[in-house]
Design a protein around this motif. Structure first.
Motif, short mmCIF file in Angstrom:
data_model
loop_
_atom_site.label_atom_id
_atom_site.label_comp_id
_atom_site.label_asym_id
_atom_site.label_seq_id
_atom_site.Cartn_x
_atom_site.Cartn_y
_atom_site.Cartn_z
N UNK A 399 -39.64 -3.68 -16.93
CA UNK A 399 -40.76 -2.78 -16.66
C UNK A 399 -41.75 -3.38 -15.68
N UNK A 400 -42.12 -4.64 -15.86
CA UNK A 400 -43.11 -5.26 -14.99
C UNK A 400 -42.58 -5.43 -13.57
N UNK A 401 -41.30 -5.75 -13.44
CA UNK A 401 -40.72 -5.90 -12.10
C UNK A 401 -40.69 -4.55 -11.38
N UNK A 402 -40.35 -3.51 -12.09
CA UNK A 402 -40.36 -2.17 -11.50
C UNK A 402 -41.79 -1.78 -11.10
N UNK A 403 -42.76 -2.05 -11.97
CA UNK A 403 -44.13 -1.64 -11.71
C UNK A 403 -44.72 -2.33 -10.49
N UNK A 432 -30.37 0.25 -18.67
CA UNK A 432 -30.41 1.70 -18.61
C UNK A 432 -30.96 2.29 -19.91
N UNK A 433 -30.47 1.77 -21.04
CA UNK A 433 -30.91 2.28 -22.33
C UNK A 433 -32.39 2.02 -22.57
N UNK A 434 -32.87 0.89 -22.08
CA UNK A 434 -34.27 0.51 -22.30
C UNK A 434 -35.23 1.25 -21.38
N UNK A 435 -34.75 1.61 -20.17
CA UNK A 435 -35.68 2.05 -19.13
C UNK A 435 -35.39 3.45 -18.59
N UNK A 436 -34.79 4.30 -19.40
CA UNK A 436 -34.74 5.70 -19.04
C UNK A 436 -33.52 6.14 -18.28
N UNK A 437 -32.43 5.37 -18.36
CA UNK A 437 -31.18 5.80 -17.74
C UNK A 437 -31.18 5.64 -16.23
N UNK A 438 -30.16 6.17 -15.55
CA UNK A 438 -30.02 5.98 -14.10
C UNK A 438 -31.24 6.44 -13.31
N UNK A 439 -31.87 7.53 -13.70
CA UNK A 439 -33.03 7.99 -12.96
C UNK A 439 -34.22 7.05 -13.09
#
Length: 534
Positions: A399-403, A432-439
């Motif tokens: 999450x932090x890396x994406x943010x 994927x399971x943790x962060x909302x799948x492919x999208x």
């Protein structure tokens, strides 16, 4: 300036491609101890290469290490002997050719990439300080120091910071995204040793199969290759023609225990060559393909071929059919694996003789392990990981890396001889399971699988004529994709790979973003235009 990799006066120097400044750093506190002990260290060695001020492109390009680390970054008389990234080549080359500040680290100890002896204190206990440095702290210090030096030398902070690593360097890449998300704008993780304690101990499993089931009598290279080639021949049909390597491992249920073409005549088969295998040997190969179980059991490949989740008695994944088995099932265990067994059980004697420790040296004690004892070592390694910087590097929360806007390219070779590709698949699926799948993930993390490729840009199968399309070594293909994504907002899509040569026939294939797969849609099976990612 002349660059001699070892400062050996008898070796011919190689000329750097541009003016460079090389800085050596030692970051404490290290680990005190008796002189000469592998576990004694003054700190983390870091080597930084800075291009001339007129040639700097504003980037820091950090490069990952290999194996257990332990290279020469802390030695003021030597240039590091392992400053390689599969995608680009050595740190001095990257600094000179690209114009980026580059950096590498010894991960906190000396002794070379092949030995994990640094991780055990003289009394046999785990050296948590140096293992934490190895697992995570050293790579953070590597980039912190590189950025600070760049700012001090050029008078301005870097615009972009990248990580580029394979194998252990690929594990380090994922660790950066997980633990130090603010450090990097873009990260390449190639054939990463994710789940490190698990895969390392599971890599000893083929040796335990040979010890327990075959009385320690190794199969020859001809036997292993013959059975693996039979698997390829049974499962590589694409459009009615043989591809030379397997595209769809999930659909391959080849079973040598039922193949008279590989079984010895004395065991009811029809093979009379020296490369024939007994039913017991064929079953052993099935076990190696399936992966580590708690008791050495293996299901019928017709119902479970090992390309699936870990269930029941299975502890970890095996190598897919058609992969070269000589690294793990050859005449000695994979050294990192036997070292990890010794560390997990805190018994140096379980390692190979090259493992040196004040209490006792390695004595090949792994040979006497039962299936249950290897499973015990596996569980002990998992329990140890949180105490040593989360060495398994399997946290799915990015999450932090994406943010922060970071971008990650993760590539795994399907026919990797040391790192079962399903470990990377499992990690990506958990993200994927943790962060909302492919999208939710595709905007910052792209994962690719490359069939036929080894642990690096080589043919990983036993078919010498496979000639699979590969990442071209030292051409910067992945790095270009990454920098375009970070700096221009152009995300990598499905990429076309080509064979490294045209013998016996050149091939091309799309490199598909997971979970799409290379799918033949008609036409010449050697041309990427005949395939789609579906």
């Amino acid at each position: 300036m002349p660059v001699d990799q070892r400062f050996d006066p008898s070796a011919p120097p190689t000329m750097a491609t541009a003016d460079l400044c090389m800085v050596k750093l030692l970051v404490g506190p290290g680990n005190p101890g008796p002189a000469g002990a592998p576990s004694t260290s003054a700190g983390i060695g870091i080597e930084v290469w800075l291009p001339a001020k007129s040639g700097w492109n504003g980037r820091v390009h950090a490069i990952g290490g290999a194996g257990w680390g332990g290279t020469e970054e802390a030695d003021p008389t030597k240039i590091s002997s392992y400053t390689l990234s599969n995608d680009l080549s050595s740190a001095p080359y990257v600094a000179g050719q690209e114009g980026a500040v580059t950096a590498t680290t010894d991960t906190g100890h000396s002794g070379g990439v092949g030995s994990g002896a640094f991780a055990m204190n003289p009394d046999g206990t785990i050296n948590k300080t140096l293992l934490n440095d190895y697992a995570s702290r050293a790579i953070h210090q590597q980039v912190v120091m590189a950025k600070a030096l760049a700012k001090a030398y050029y008078g301005t902070a870097p615009r972009y910071t990248y990580w580029d690593g394979l194998s252990s360097g690929g594990r380090q890449a994922l660790k950066q995204a997980q633990r130090y998300p603010q450090d990097f704008d873009g990260i390449i993780s190639l054939v990463p040793a994710v789940n490190m304690t698990k895969l390392a101990i599971a890599d000893v499993y083929p040796q335990i199969v040979i010890q327990r089931d075959l009385g320690g009598k190794y199969m020859s290279a001809d036997q292993l290759n013959m059975v693996s080639n039979a698997a390829i021949g049974a499962c590589d049909l694409v459009g009615g023609k043989h591809m030379g390597f397997i595209l769809d491992n999930a659909a391959c249920h080849y079973d040598p225990t039922k193949d008279k073409a590989v079984l010895c005549a004395a065991d009811g088969g029809g093979n009379t060559t020296a490369a024939c295998v007994t039913r017991k040997q064929a079953l052993a190969i099935n076990k190696i393909w399936y992966g580590m179980t708690v008791d050495g059991s293996v299901p019928d490949p017709a119902t479970d071929n090992g390309v699936g989740p870990l269930t029941g008695k299975r502890k970890y994944y095996g190598l897919p059919r058609g992969t070269n088995l000589l690294v793990l099932a050859g005449g000695a265990p994979f050294a990192i694996g036997s070292d990890m067994v010794a560390l997990a059980m805190q018994d140096p004697k379980l390692a190979q003789p090259s493992f040196h420790n004040a209490e006792a040296n390695g004595a090949d004690g792994w040979k006497a392990l039962s299936y249950a004892e290897l499973a015990q070592a596996f569980d002990a390694g998992v329990a140890l990981s949180p105490q040593i910087g989360d060495l398994n590097t399997d946290d799915p929360d990015l999450t932090a890396f994406k943010a922060r806007g970071g971008k990650l390219i993760h590539v795994q070779a399907i026919n990797d001889e040391m790192v079962p590709y399903l470990g990377s698949v499992d990690y990506h699926q958990r993200v994927l399971a943790r962060m909302g799948g492919p999208q939710g993930v595709g905007s910052f993390y792209r994962f690719y699988l490359i069939p036929g490729m080894a642990h690096g840009s080589r043919n990983g199968t036993t078919n010498p004529d496979a000639n699979p399309p590969l990442i071209r070594p030292h051409q910067g293909e992945l790095y270009t994709l990454l920098t375009n994504w970070v700096e221009k907002g152009v995300g990598p899509a499905d990429v076309v790979l080509k064979s490294l040569g045209d013998a016996p026939v050149g091939k091309s294939l799309p490199m598909c973003i997971y979970p799409t797969k290379v799918t033949h849609v008609g036409g010449d099976i050697n041309q990427a235009a005949s395939f789609e990612c579906r």
